[in-house]
Structure formats: C-alpha cells, structure tokens
Motif scaffolding. Structure first.
Motif, PDB file in Angstrom:
ATOM      1  N   LEU A  78      -2.031   4.199  -5.410  1.00 14.76           N
ATOM      2  CA  LEU A  78      -1.275   3.865  -4.203  1.00 14.76           C
ATOM      3  C   LEU A  78       0.169   4.342  -4.300  1.00 14.76           C
ATOM      4  CD1 LEU A  78      -0.572   2.306  -1.556  1.00 14.76           C
ATOM      5  CD2 LEU A  78      -0.364   0.263  -2.965  1.00 14.76           C
ATOM      6  N   ALA A  79       0.814   4.113  -5.435  1.00  9.44           N
ATOM      7  CA  ALA A  79       2.228   4.469  -5.584  1.00  9.44           C
ATOM      8  C   ALA A  79       2.450   5.969  -5.431  1.00  9.44           C
ATOM      9  CB  ALA A  79       2.759   3.979  -6.931  1.00  9.44           C
ATOM     10  N   SER A  80       1.602   6.778  -6.029  1.00 15.71           N
ATOM     11  CA  SER A  80       1.801   8.234  -5.925  1.00 15.71           C
ATOM     12  C   SER A  80       1.512   8.725  -4.515  1.00 15.71           C
ATOM     13  CB  SER A  80       0.967   8.983  -6.966  1.00 15.71           C
ATOM     14  OG  SER A  80      -0.397   8.767  -6.766  1.00 15.71           O
ATOM     15  N   TRP A  81       0.500   8.136  -3.856  1.00 17.03           N
ATOM     16  CA  TRP A  81       0.224   8.511  -2.471  1.00 17.03           C
ATOM     17  C   TRP A  81       1.392   8.124  -1.566  1.00 17.03           C
ATOM     18  CZ3 TRP A  81      -0.400   5.154   1.744  1.00 17.03           C
ATOM     19  CH2 TRP A  81      -0.782   5.777   2.934  1.00 17.03           C
ATOM     20  N   GLU A  85       3.899  10.545   0.742  1.00 23.01           N
ATOM     21  CA  GLU A  85       3.983  10.387   2.192  1.00 23.01           C
ATOM     22  C   GLU A  85       5.318   9.809   2.648  1.00 23.01           C
ATOM     23  OE1 GLU A  85       2.043  11.794   4.050  1.00 23.01           O
ATOM     24  OE2 GLU A  85       0.044  11.844   3.176  1.00 23.01           O
ATOM     25  N   GLY A  86       6.219   9.510   1.701  1.00 16.72           N
ATOM     26  CA  GLY A  86       7.525   8.961   2.061  1.00 16.72           C
ATOM     27  C   GLY A  86       7.457   7.504   2.479  1.00 16.72           C
ATOM     28  N   LEU A  87       6.536   6.757   1.879  1.00 18.49           N
ATOM     29  CA  LEU A  87       6.339   5.349   2.215  1.00 18.49           C
ATOM     30  C   LEU A  87       6.725   4.456   1.043  1.00 18.49           C
ATOM     31  CD1 LEU A  87       2.842   5.789   3.888  1.00 18.49           C
ATOM     32  CD2 LEU A  87       4.981   5.299   5.080  1.00 18.49           C
ATOM     33  N   ASP A  88       6.966   3.196   1.321  1.00 24.93           N
ATOM     34  CA  ASP A  88       7.311   2.209   0.312  1.00 24.93           C
ATOM     35  C   ASP A  88       6.039   1.556  -0.215  1.00 24.93           C
ATOM     36  OD1 ASP A  88       8.241   0.110  -1.242  1.00 24.93           O
ATOM     37  OD2 ASP A  88       9.285  -0.902   0.400  1.00 24.93           O
ATOM     38  N   ALA A  89       5.667   1.861  -1.447  1.00 26.33           N
ATOM     39  CA  ALA A  89       4.426   1.353  -2.030  1.00 26.33           C
ATOM     40  C   ALA A  89       4.415  -0.171  -2.146  1.00 26.33           C
ATOM     41  CB  ALA A  89       4.190   1.975  -3.402  1.00 26.33           C
ATOM     42  N   ASP A  90       5.581  -0.801  -2.135  1.00 31.37           N
ATOM     43  CA  ASP A  90       5.650  -2.256  -2.251  1.00 31.37           C
ATOM     44  C   ASP A  90       5.432  -2.971  -0.921  1.00 31.37           C
ATOM     45  OD1 ASP A  90       6.148  -2.147  -5.005  1.00 31.37           O
ATOM     46  OD2 ASP A  90       8.306  -1.882  -4.670  1.00 31.37           O
ATOM     47  N   ALA A  95      -0.033  -0.724   1.606  1.00 34.41           N
ATOM     48  CA  ALA A  95      -1.255  -0.958   0.833  1.00 34.41           C
ATOM     49  C   ALA A  95      -2.465  -1.058   1.763  1.00 34.41           C
ATOM     50  CB  ALA A  95      -1.111  -2.218  -0.011  1.00 34.41           C
ATOM     51  N   LEU A  96      -2.296  -1.744   2.892  1.00 42.69           N
ATOM     52  CA  LEU A  96      -3.378  -1.860   3.872  1.00 42.69           C
ATOM     53  C   LEU A  96      -3.748  -0.491   4.434  1.00 42.69           C
ATOM     54  CD1 LEU A  96      -5.287  -3.564   5.627  1.00 42.69           C
ATOM     55  CD2 LEU A  96      -3.376  -3.854   7.232  1.00 42.69           C
TER      56      LEU A  96
END
Length: 144
Positions: A78-81, A85-90, A95-96
């Motif tokens: 999830l974190a690498s994806w 994509e320029g998103l916050d993994a937290d 995550a959804l």
C-alpha cells in the motif's frame, strides 16, 4: 490503436465515466464503469491527471485502466502504491481505495485478461507517439 479497439470489442466492453468518491483524496480521481453483457458492472477508479476522460473516449479509458492496474501490480504494498500515486498511505480512505482497486483488478483480469500494453510510459508522460495519436483521435488535440 487498432489492437486496443479490437481487444475491447472482443471482450465486449463499454465504458461510462462517472465522478469518483475518491476525488477528495486525489482531485484527478475519476471512476470508469466497465459494462459487459455477461457480468455485472465493475467500478474502476483511475487518476486522470491530463483530463483524457473528458471526451469519454473508450480507448483512452481502456489505457487508463491498464495504466492504473500496472501501478497496482508494480507496487509491493500500500505504501509504495500510495507514494507512486501521490497519496497519503496513512489515510484510511487511501487504504480503502487500494483494497477496492485490487479487487477490481482481480475481477477484471479474471473476466477479460490483461489489457494490451501498447503505450510506452515515456510516450504517455510526454504526450508523444501513440499517446499523442490516441489523444488526437479522441479529439483532445487538433488533427494534422
């Protein structure tokens, strides 16, 4: 372009562009509803940073789905994806989205197989070669 059009026609797919609930996470998020005669519709969220889906062109929709699925496949977690994509993994919404996209990817691949990868990344990023031809054909660029 012909290879993508033939693949789409043989798979019997139609696409509908819809607003995405995930646009609050990433302003470029757009949903593509994938319709076929044999299976229920499938919702795939893509990131349309260049506004390619403004024309609702089926081939550009197919390319964006393939590119998004490629990003998922290349990411180890999830974190690498999210980073790609320029998103916050937290963010729980990220995550959804990751979970939903992985499920959509699995369903798509099981039903129709892999989308032909005919647009090189550099062509896409630089709007050159086949990417430019696809955008021109969709009416995003002047012909000629």
């Amino acid at each position: 372009m012909a290879q993508l059009d033939t693949w789409r026609a043989e798979a019997g797919l139609r696409f509908e562009i819809a607003p995405s609930d995930f646009a609050v996470l990433h302003s470029d998020a757009v949903d593509i509803l994938v319709h076929s005669e044999t299976l229920p519709s499938l919702r795939v969220t893509v990131f349309d940073e260049y506004g390619d889906l403004g024309t609702a062109d089926a081939i550009l929709a197919l390319v964006l789905i393939g590119r998004g699925f490629g990003e998922l496949a290349d990411a180890v977690d999830l974190a690498s994806w999210a980073r790609a994509e320029g998103l916050d993994a937290d963010d729980p919404g990220v995550a959804l989205l990751h979970q939903q996209l992985n499920a959509a990817r699995s369903s798509f691949l099981e039903a129709w197989g892999a989308i032909p990868d005919v647009v090189p990344d550099l062509d896409w990023q630089l709007n050159a070669g086949i990417a430019q031809a696809l955008r021109r054909e969709a009416g995003l660029l002047p012909k000629g």
